[in-house]
Design a protein around this motif. Sequence first.
Motif, PDB file in Angstrom:
ATOM      1  N   VAL A 198       0.846  -1.194   0.000  1.00  0.00           N
ATOM      2  CA  VAL A 198       0.000   0.000   0.000  1.00  0.00           C
ATOM      3  C   VAL A 198       0.880   1.242   0.000  1.00  0.00           C
ATOM      4  N   GLN A 199       1.905   1.246   0.834  1.00  0.00           N
ATOM      5  CA  GLN A 199       2.818   2.384   0.920  1.00  0.00           C
ATOM      6  C   GLN A 199       3.529   2.587  -0.419  1.00  0.00           C
ATOM      7  N   LEU A 200       3.957   1.504  -1.052  1.00  0.00           N
ATOM      8  CA  LEU A 200       4.625   1.598  -2.347  1.00  0.00           C
ATOM      9  C   LEU A 200       3.703   2.230  -3.375  1.00  0.00           C
ATOM     10  N   PHE A 201       2.470   1.781  -3.405  1.00  0.00           N
ATOM     11  CA  PHE A 201       1.488   2.328  -4.338  1.00  0.00           C
ATOM     12  C   PHE A 201       1.325   3.825  -4.118  1.00  0.00           C
ATOM     13  N   ALA A 202       1.353   4.249  -2.861  1.00  0.00           N
ATOM     14  CA  ALA A 202       1.140   5.655  -2.522  1.00  0.00           C
ATOM     15  C   ALA A 202       2.291   6.546  -2.989  1.00  0.00           C
ATOM     16  N   VAL A 203       3.502   6.037  -3.027  1.00  0.00           N
ATOM     17  CA  VAL A 203       4.655   6.865  -3.408  1.00  0.00           C
ATOM     18  C   VAL A 203       5.051   6.700  -4.869  1.00  0.00           C
ATOM     19  N   LEU A 204       4.414   5.789  -5.580  1.00  0.00           N
ATOM     20  CA  LEU A 204       4.743   5.539  -6.983  1.00  0.00           C
ATOM     21  C   LEU A 204       4.385   6.747  -7.830  1.00  0.00           C
ATOM     22  N   ASP A 205       5.354   7.260  -8.557  1.00  0.00           N
ATOM     23  CA  ASP A 205       5.152   8.398  -9.442  1.00  0.00           C
ATOM     24  C   ASP A 205       4.279   7.988 -10.628  1.00  0.00           C
ATOM     25  N   ASP A 206       3.411   8.876 -11.073  1.00  0.00           N
ATOM     26  CA  ASP A 206       2.525   8.557 -12.195  1.00  0.00           C
ATOM     27  C   ASP A 206       3.302   8.222 -13.472  1.00  0.00           C
ATOM     28  N   GLN A 207       4.501   8.760 -13.621  1.00  0.00           N
ATOM     29  CA  GLN A 207       5.320   8.484 -14.807  1.00  0.00           C
ATOM     30  C   GLN A 207       6.153   7.210 -14.651  1.00  0.00           C
ATOM     31  N   GLY A 208       6.161   6.662 -13.462  1.00  0.00           N
ATOM     32  CA  GLY A 208       6.954   5.476 -13.161  1.00  0.00           C
ATOM     33  C   GLY A 208       8.106   5.827 -12.250  1.00  0.00           C
ATOM     34  N   SER A 209       8.578   4.846 -11.506  1.00  0.00           N
ATOM     35  CA  SER A 209       9.676   5.034 -10.563  1.00  0.00           C
ATOM     36  C   SER A 209      10.575   3.811 -10.613  1.00  0.00           C
TER      37      SER A 209
END
Length: 150
Positions: A40-51
Amino acid sequence: MHSTRRNLPQLLGDARRWFDEGLLTALEAAGAAPVSPTQVQLFAVLDDQGSTVAELARHMGVTRQTAHQAVHGLVAAGLLAQAPHPASARQRLIRRTREGERAHRQASTILERLEEQLAERIGREQVDALRTTLEAPWGRPPGPGDLSQK
């Protein structure tokens, strides 16, 4: 005498867990694929352009191995995909899939409802004040010399 007063990091951690538990419970009730709090935390910090995995680990405050494991679990669930990084042949960009975008929107809606529920419990003014306080620029954390007693 030992103080029983809890420090701010403990209180903020409890607040985060309140939201995480509410989100995970609501997602489960909606029939979503099971995810961990780390995912859940990963999903929250994932940049819309990709990370990259390294960027995700840094934003989450976890090791690359932990971020890598969370990514692979979400790739296996069909929520994330890996793509070549345009600037580096050695790195991969992590992006949401179409299903991942749907799940992200669903989670955002649930979090808005949780915030509304919190406002009903503790008051809209308190929630607004909390948001204002947390959105204020805190600056960089103090260095060791800044923490000496004066």
